[in-house]
Design an enzyme around this catalytic site. Structure first.
Site, mmCIF file in Angstrom:
data_model
loop_
_atom_site.group_PDB
_atom_site.id
_atom_site.type_symbol
_atom_site.label_atom_id
_atom_site.label_comp_id
_atom_site.label_asym_id
_atom_site.label_seq_id
_atom_site.Cartn_x
_atom_site.Cartn_y
_atom_site.Cartn_z
ATOM 1 N N GLN A 140 0.994 6.321 1.249
ATOM 2 C CA GLN A 140 1.835 7.299 1.945
ATOM 3 C C GLN A 140 3.310 7.138 1.543
ATOM 4 O O GLN A 140 4.189 7.768 2.142
ATOM 5 C CB GLN A 140 1.694 7.148 3.470
ATOM 6 C CG GLN A 140 0.281 7.274 3.989
ATOM 7 C CD GLN A 140 -0.282 8.693 3.841
ATOM 8 O OE1 GLN A 140 0.453 9.665 3.659
ATOM 9 N NE2 GLN A 140 -1.607 8.803 3.898
ATOM 10 N N LYS A 159 -3.062 12.425 -2.796
ATOM 11 C CA LYS A 159 -2.130 12.628 -1.677
ATOM 12 C C LYS A 159 -0.769 13.103 -2.165
ATOM 13 O O LYS A 159 0.162 13.236 -1.390
ATOM 14 C CB LYS A 159 -1.969 11.321 -0.889
ATOM 15 C CG LYS A 159 -3.255 10.857 -0.194
ATOM 16 C CD LYS A 159 -3.028 9.561 0.522
ATOM 17 C CE LYS A 159 -4.311 8.883 0.941
ATOM 18 N NZ LYS A 159 -5.006 9.541 2.052
ATOM 19 N N ASP A 190 0.870 -1.173 0.000
ATOM 20 C CA ASP A 190 0.000 0.000 0.000
ATOM 21 C C ASP A 190 0.915 1.233 0.000
ATOM 22 O O ASP A 190 1.500 1.567 1.029
ATOM 23 C CB ASP A 190 -0.892 -0.051 1.248
ATOM 24 C CG ASP A 190 -1.664 1.250 1.475
ATOM 25 O OD1 ASP A 190 -1.397 2.239 0.782
ATOM 26 O OD2 ASP A 190 -2.523 1.255 2.377
HETATM 27 N N1 PMP Z 1 -3.744 3.457 2.700
HETATM 28 C C1 PMP Z 1 -3.187 4.456 3.389
HETATM 29 C C2 PMP Z 1 -1.912 4.208 4.142
HETATM 30 C C3 PMP Z 1 -3.788 5.709 3.403
HETATM 31 O O1 PMP Z 1 -3.236 6.710 4.092
HETATM 32 C C4 PMP Z 1 -4.987 5.904 2.678
HETATM 33 C C5 PMP Z 1 -5.697 7.243 2.694
HETATM 34 N N2 PMP Z 1 -5.904 7.743 3.985
HETATM 35 C C6 PMP Z 1 -5.515 4.828 1.966
HETATM 36 C C7 PMP Z 1 -4.868 3.624 2.000
HETATM 37 C C8 PMP Z 1 -6.753 4.970 1.152
HETATM 38 O O2 PMP Z 1 -6.524 5.865 0.100
HETATM 39 P P1 PMP Z 1 -7.719 6.424 -0.778
HETATM 40 O O3 PMP Z 1 -8.757 6.914 0.189
HETATM 41 O O4 PMP Z 1 -7.104 7.514 -1.583
HETATM 42 O O5 PMP Z 1 -8.214 5.293 -1.606
#
Ligand code: PMP
Length: 421
Positions: A216, A239, A213
């Site tokens: 970040q 992000k 994932d």
């Molecule tokens: N994984 C992590 C580590 C995140 O910080 C986030 C967003 N807060 C997500 C997954 C999900 O990302 P998104 O909402 O853009 O799909």
């Protein structure tokens, strides 16, 4: 404290790296219009520079048509713009095989794609899926649901007290029955930067799928996805200065070619017979329906902007600010900063203030123009292990500087005095 009046004498030489912002605030229309705003919620979503907004507007004003459909020149131009965005984003991410970058709405959709399409085809009863205690729900729930649907075992690698993964314990969990090892590159809740190579090594030893994932990771680290060695890497464009609803999945070609599509419809087919349908080539096989063309167009502009800023400087800048924030917050009675030391984290600082609820605290900070996140950060399994319901989280990015840290600390201290009184 305003950016104009901040004291420059309180910060040591070693912290100078974070004194000024990496990106000019004037590049960001929202920040330029609100000079007293201290935006410290970039782990949730970043502000957008003018170049990203302009790229999207320019696309709609000059190129807009449905790509891959029409034979007319405008549609061909839209197809070309969409493809060109993929080439630029793949280059930014260090992905040589451009067509293995699948555009999605972001990390959540990308991880669901892998868990659904690859997972349903490859994970069977009795197999094991390993995740870590640090995971965002987006890299936890799809695997938990897959395990429960097929009768696989779902196990969680636990953490050391400082919020880093207990790698020895994790290695023991990754057995020959393990089919998936899913882990975050950087924790959104604690900022922990995880050792990708070591975790990939554990997965490779047993032939499991290594899923990272990168929500970040991609915005902050100077990465090349190809050299990380992972089988799948998910990221979110919003992000990393890009538009909402942008992002993608990078996955090994052989896996993408073997696995079934995630969604069915237009664009993802080669031939539709009355009884059988064959799939289009990559990346189209995994991009059913009319794509959100503006998303990659804007994201490609964001990638170019980050490249021009000097991508290798982003983590050092955030770390310097995070270190300043950790030091300043630690001086405030009642504050507990959670997570690893600054040199093992990105620009995220999660903390609690005595028994003040993070929602109340963040509302008080908001009155001072300090925007922070309060809550479980979509990481309830982690909150349980930390024995807290919620935390207050400040997260830094390229447009932040030391005045944001000072405003945060001053506002938390003022809130502490108010709650104490
Ligand atoms: N994984 C992590 C580590 C995140 O910080 C986030 C967003 N807060 C997500 C997954 C999900 O990302 P998104 O909402 O853009 O799909």
């Amino acid at each position: 404290m305003s950016r104009q009046t901040m004291s420059r004498t309180r910060v040591s030489d070693a912290e100078l790296a974070g004194m000024t912002s990496l990106a000019p605030r004037s590049d960001f229309p929202l920040l330029a219009a609100q000079p007293h705003l201290h935006y410290l919620d970039s782990a949730a979503t970043t502000q957008k520079p003018r170049v990203v907004l302009d790229a999207i507007t320019r696309y709609y004003e000059t190129v807009n048509a449905n790509p891959h459909r029409g034979a007319y020149r405008l549609s061909a131009a839209a197809t070309e713009a969409y493809h060109h965005a993929r080439v630029r984003i793949a280059k930014f991410l260090g992905v040589a095989d451009v067509d293995t970058l699948i555009f999605t709405r972001g990390t959540t959709e990308s991880l669901n794609l892998v868990a659904s399409a690859w997972g349903r085809a490859n994970v069977k009863a009795g197999d094991r899926i390993v995740v870590t205690r640090l995971e965002h729900h987006a890299n936890f729930v799809p695997w938990q649901a897959l395990a429960s649907a097929v009768g696989a075992e779902f196990v969680i690698a636990e953490l050391h007290a400082d919020g880093t993964i207990d790698l020895d314990a994790m290695a023991r969990l990754v057995t020959p029955r393990t089919k998936v090892v899913a882990f975050g590159h950087v924790s959104n809740a604690l900022g922990t930067v995880n050792p990708v190579a070591e975790i990939v090594g554990m997965a490779q030893r047993v032939g499991a799928l290594a899923v990272c994932d990168g929500a970040q990771g991609a915005p902050h680290l100077d990465i090349s996805v190809d050299s990380l060695g992972v089988d799948a890497y998910a990221f979110s464009g919003h992000k990393m200065l890009g538009p909402m609803g942008s992002g993608g999945l990078v996955m090994r070609r052989a896996l993408l070619e073997q696995m079934p599509p995630y969604q069915m419809g237009g664009d993802m087919i080669a031939h539709v017979g009355d009884e059988h349908t064959t799939w289009n080539v990559l990346p189209h096989k995994f991009e059913a329906g009319t794509p959100n063309v503006e998303a990659p167009i804007g994201l490609a502009a964001a990638c170019d902007y980050l490249t021009a800023l000097g991508r290798g400087n982003v983590l050092a800048h955030e770390r310097a600010l995070a270190a300043q924030a950790m030091a300043a917050l630690a001086e405030i009675p009642g504050v507990t900063v959670l997570g690893p030391p600054a040199n093992r984290r990105g620009g995220v600082v999660s903390f609690t203030l005595a028994d003040v609820h993070p929602h109340d605290l963040s509302q008080m900070l908001d009155a001072d123009g300090v925007c922070v996140r309060a809550g479980h950060h979509c990481a309830q399994p982690l909150m349980r292990a930390l024995n807290v319901h919620a935390t207050t989280r400040a997260s830094f990015y390229v447009y932040n500087d030391a005045s944001d840290v000072e405003a945060l600390a001053a506002s938390v201290d003022a809130a502490r005095r108010k709650f104490a009184g």
